[in-house]
Write a protein that holds these residues in place. Structure first.
Motif, PDB file in Angstrom:
ATOM      1  N   LEU A 241       0.839  -1.196   0.000  1.00 56.99           N
ATOM      2  CA  LEU A 241       0.000   0.000   0.000  1.00 56.99           C
ATOM      3  C   LEU A 241       0.877   1.250   0.000  1.00 56.99           C
ATOM      4  N   SER A 242       0.503   2.242  -0.815  1.00 60.88           N
ATOM      5  CA  SER A 242       1.261   3.486  -0.839  1.00 60.88           C
ATOM      6  C   SER A 242       1.039   4.243   0.473  1.00 60.88           C
ATOM      7  N   PRO A 243       1.998   5.046   0.912  1.00 61.56           N
ATOM      8  CA  PRO A 243       1.810   5.843   2.142  1.00 61.56           C
ATOM      9  C   PRO A 243       0.590   6.754   2.065  1.00 61.56           C
ATOM     10  N   ALA A 244       0.344   7.346   0.889  1.00 62.46           N
ATOM     11  CA  ALA A 244      -0.801   8.254   0.762  1.00 62.46           C
ATOM     12  C   ALA A 244      -2.110   7.497   0.940  1.00 62.46           C
ATOM     13  N   LEU A 245      -2.235   6.319   0.331  1.00 67.19           N
ATOM     14  CA  LEU A 245      -3.466   5.542   0.473  1.00 67.19           C
ATOM     15  C   LEU A 245      -3.621   5.052   1.909  1.00 67.19           C
ATOM     16  N   THR A 246      -2.527   4.726   2.563  1.00 65.68           N
ATOM     17  CA  THR A 246      -2.574   4.329   3.966  1.00 65.68           C
ATOM     18  C   THR A 246      -3.162   5.448   4.821  1.00 65.68           C
ATOM     19  N   ARG A 247      -2.736   6.687   4.562  1.00 69.39           N
ATOM     20  CA  ARG A 247      -3.272   7.827   5.316  1.00 69.39           C
ATOM     21  C   ARG A 247      -4.761   8.014   5.044  1.00 69.39           C
ATOM     22  N   VAL A 248      -5.165   7.859   3.792  1.00 73.73           N
ATOM     23  CA  VAL A 248      -6.578   8.018   3.440  1.00 73.73           C
ATOM     24  C   VAL A 248      -7.432   7.001   4.180  1.00 73.73           C
ATOM     25  N   ILE A 249      -7.012   5.740   4.185  1.00 77.73           N
ATOM     26  CA  ILE A 249      -7.784   4.687   4.853  1.00 77.73           C
ATOM     27  C   ILE A 249      -7.868   4.960   6.353  1.00 77.73           C
ATOM     28  N   THR A 250      -6.767   5.378   6.953  1.00 78.07           N
ATOM     29  CA  THR A 250      -6.753   5.667   8.385  1.00 78.07           C
ATOM     30  C   THR A 250      -7.705   6.810   8.721  1.00 78.07           C
ATOM     31  N   THR A 251      -7.684   7.860   7.932  1.00 72.57           N
ATOM     32  CA  THR A 251      -8.558   9.009   8.161  1.00 72.57           C
ATOM     33  C   THR A 251     -10.021   8.615   8.053  1.00 72.57           C
ATOM     34  N   GLN A 252     -10.360   7.825   7.054  1.00 65.28           N
ATOM     35  CA  GLN A 252     -11.751   7.417   6.861  1.00 65.28           C
ATOM     36  C   GLN A 252     -12.210   6.467   7.953  1.00 65.28           C
ATOM     37  N   LEU A 253     -11.303   5.625   8.450  1.00 68.86           N
ATOM     38  CA  LEU A 253     -11.655   4.754   9.572  1.00 68.86           C
ATOM     39  C   LEU A 253     -12.058   5.590  10.780  1.00 68.86           C
ATOM     40  N   ARG A 254     -11.248   6.585  11.126  1.00 67.68           N
ATOM     41  CA  ARG A 254     -11.506   7.389  12.313  1.00 67.68           C
ATOM     42  C   ARG A 254     -12.795   8.193  12.177  1.00 67.68           C
ATOM     43  N   ALA A 255     -13.157   8.544  10.935  1.00 65.56           N
ATOM     44  CA  ALA A 255     -14.397   9.284  10.725  1.00 65.56           C
ATOM     45  C   ALA A 255     -15.620   8.391  10.799  1.00 65.56           C
ATOM     46  N   GLY A 256     -15.467   7.098  10.462  1.00 62.24           N
ATOM     47  CA  GLY A 256     -16.637   6.237  10.323  1.00 62.24           C
ATOM     48  C   GLY A 256     -16.858   5.210  11.404  1.00 62.24           C
ATOM     49  N   VAL A 257     -15.916   5.069  12.346  1.00 62.72           N
ATOM     50  CA  VAL A 257     -16.025   4.008  13.355  1.00 62.72           C
ATOM     51  C   VAL A 257     -15.772   4.581  14.737  1.00 62.72           C
ATOM     52  N   ASP A 258     -16.608   4.180  15.684  1.00 63.82           N
ATOM     53  CA  ASP A 258     -16.398   4.531  17.093  1.00 63.82           C
ATOM     54  C   ASP A 258     -15.348   3.569  17.657  1.00 63.82           C
ATOM     55  N   LEU A 259     -14.087   3.981  17.614  1.00 68.06           N
ATOM     56  CA  LEU A 259     -12.991   3.090  17.980  1.00 68.06           C
ATOM     57  C   LEU A 259     -13.065   2.660  19.445  1.00 68.06           C
ATOM     58  N   ALA A 260     -13.567   3.536  20.317  1.00 70.14           N
ATOM     59  CA  ALA A 260     -13.628   3.211  21.738  1.00 70.14           C
ATOM     60  C   ALA A 260     -14.589   2.060  22.020  1.00 70.14           C
ATOM     61  N   ALA A 261     -15.590   1.866  21.129  1.00 70.15           N
ATOM     62  CA  ALA A 261     -16.577   0.814  21.348  1.00 70.15           C
ATOM     63  C   ALA A 261     -16.195  -0.508  20.703  1.00 70.15           C
ATOM     64  N   LEU A 262     -15.085  -0.564  19.988  1.00 71.99           N
ATOM     65  CA  LEU A 262     -14.716  -1.784  19.265  1.00 71.99           C
ATOM     66  C   LEU A 262     -14.470  -3.005  20.146  1.00 71.99           C
ATOM     67  N   PRO A 263     -13.882  -2.863  21.343  1.00 75.46           N
ATOM     68  CA  PRO A 263     -13.617  -4.065  22.141  1.00 75.46           C
ATOM     69  C   PRO A 263     -14.849  -4.911  22.418  1.00 75.46           C
ATOM     70  N   ALA A 264     -16.049  -4.308  22.347  1.00 75.78           N
ATOM     71  CA  ALA A 264     -17.269  -5.058  22.637  1.00 75.78           C
ATOM     72  C   ALA A 264     -17.835  -5.770  21.412  1.00 75.78           C
ATOM     73  N   VAL A 265     -17.250  -5.553  20.236  1.00 72.55           N
ATOM     74  CA  VAL A 265     -17.797  -6.122  19.003  1.00 72.55           C
ATOM     75  C   VAL A 265     -17.438  -7.605  18.905  1.00 72.55           C
ATOM     76  N   ARG A 266     -18.458  -8.427  18.713  1.00 79.84           N
ATOM     77  CA  ARG A 266     -18.251  -9.865  18.554  1.00 79.84           C
ATOM     78  C   ARG A 266     -18.924 -10.422  17.307  1.00 79.84           C
ATOM     79  N   SER A 267     -19.722  -9.588  16.623  1.00 75.84           N
ATOM     80  CA  SER A 267     -20.458 -10.064  15.453  1.00 75.84           C
ATOM     81  C   SER A 267     -20.779  -8.878  14.557  1.00 75.84           C
ATOM     82  N   ALA A 268     -21.333  -9.190  13.380  1.00 75.48           N
ATOM     83  CA  ALA A 268     -21.740  -8.123  12.460  1.00 75.48           C
ATOM     84  C   ALA A 268     -22.833  -7.270  13.076  1.00 75.48           C
ATOM     85  N   ASP A 269     -23.729  -7.891  13.868  1.00 79.88           N
ATOM     86  CA  ASP A 269     -24.788  -7.126  14.521  1.00 79.88           C
ATOM     87  C   ASP A 269     -24.200  -6.140  15.525  1.00 79.88           C
TER      88      ASP A 269
END
Length: 365
Positions: A219-247
């Motif tokens: 992966l190019s460094p620029a694309l890596t930055r884009v993916i990281t930025t979009q992850l932080r905008a679209g996912v509540d990272l603090a709540a991830l430890p409780a995720v066990r399924s798609a639901d």
């Protein structure tokens, strides 16, 4: 029947000036309105993406002008001098030479044969090949090509990727945000298809391709930055430890904010479907953002595996320019500017003529 008297010259001049002023105002309004639309609406762009036939024709024209024997020989010489050598790119450029009917110099052919013998010795690479086939994380693209390793998109465990990120977050370890982002996209494919269109299968393929490229360091460094930025905008990272399924994941994902990442995965999936896994992994080096992924996928669907040779010979910038054309909005703005210029010249010319006539009358009087 009596003839009507001719209109007085003053009335004709007045009518002409009024017409020119009206054209000036209309052209100015059209130009300002089109420019404002381009600036205000991201969907109204000065450039539009070409269709498949247009991409083929545009790259054919570019190759006819630029893929000279000297350019082909120089590109192959450069590729053969790389360490490690990229045999996918070398063979793709040789394919362009064959397509253009270009005979390679004997000295270059001898250099190529020597390089292949040096790189493809079985005993030198046997151990590395076995490791590459067993574990993609130890396999770079060059090694996969030399070993003819079956680099395949296998299920890479989206829930496992999310769980690893959750454990790392709790224990203070380092979260692999790229693996996490693409795991989230793979698991949220159905919801993202509703938001972005396309197919959930293509989204999953694109996410898997991205994860494989991440493991192989492609992966190019620029694309890596884009993916990281979009992850932080679209996912509540603090709540991830409780995720066990798609639901569970549905509660921590903001689908609208994650939609650009879903679109990126869709375009990577299209790229892989049009070219093959190994070719798509190679082409990922040229992708720095979602727009480039979409344009490269469009080109790959038009050209198939030939896209590799064309981008290698033309270079990224020129090749991607072949995927665009001037939009109707830009032509409309140019028409407004041309009308504005013509009307302005007419108005100024009429004013200069009137001023000149008045001066002559004064001098004559």
């Amino acid at each position: 029947m009596p003839r009507l008297p001719p209109l007085p010259r003053a009335m004709l001049r007045s009518g002409s000036r009024a017409t020119l002023h009206l054209l000036l105002v209309a052209s100015l309004a059209l130009t300002v309105w089109t420019g404002a639309e381009i600036a205000r609406d991201p969907l109204v762009r000065p450039f539009a993406e070409r269709g498949a036939a247009e991409i083929i024709a545009a790259t054919d024209r570019m190759l006819a002008a630029e893929a000279t024997p000297q350019v082909i020989a120089a590109r192959l010489t450069s590729l053969l001098a790389e360490d490690p050598r990229n045999w996918l790119a070398i063979e793709a450029v040789e394919g362009v030479a064959a397509e253009r009917g270009i005979a390679l110099p004997p000295a270059l052919l001898a250099q190529r044969a020597a390089a292949w013998d040096a790189d493809s010795g079985f005993w030198a690479n046997a151990g590395d090949c076995a490791t590459c086939i067993w574990d993609a994380a130890t396999c770079n693209l060059q090694l996969a090509l030399m070993c003819q390793a079956p680099v395949a998109l296998t299920p890479l465990g989206d829930i496992a990727g999310i769980s690893r990120a959750g454990v790392a977050s709790i224990t203070g370890g380092e979260v692999d945000e790229i693996d996490l982002a693409l795991s989230v996209v793979g698991l949220s494919a159905t919801a993202l298809v509703i938001a972005t269109g396309g197919s959930s299968a293509v989204v999953k393929v694109g996410a898997g391709l991205g994860k494989l490229a991440r493991r192989m360091g492609l992966l190019s460094p620029a694309l890596t930055r884009v993916i990281t930025t979009q992850l932080r905008a679209g996912v509540d990272l603090a709540a991830l430890p409780a995720v066990r399924s798609a639901d569970d994941l549905a509660a921590v994902v903001r689908v609208d904010a994650l939609a650009p990442l879903g679109a990126l995965a869709t375009d990577l999936g299209r790229l892989r479907d049009a070219t093959g896994t190994t070719e798509a992994l190679h082409l990922l080096r040229y992708v720095d953002d979602g727009a480039e992924a979409r344009r490269l996928a469009n080109a790959a669907e038009a050209l198939g595996p030939r896209v590799v040779g064309r981008i290698e010979v033309l270079g990224k910038s020129r090749f991607l320019r072949a995927t665009l054309r001037w939009s109707d909005a830009l032509w409309q703005m140019f028409a407004g500017l041309a009308g504005l210029l013509g009307a302005a010249v007419g108005v100024l010319g009429g004013a200069a003529q009137s001023l000149g006539l008045r001066l002559l009358r004064r001098l004559a009087g």
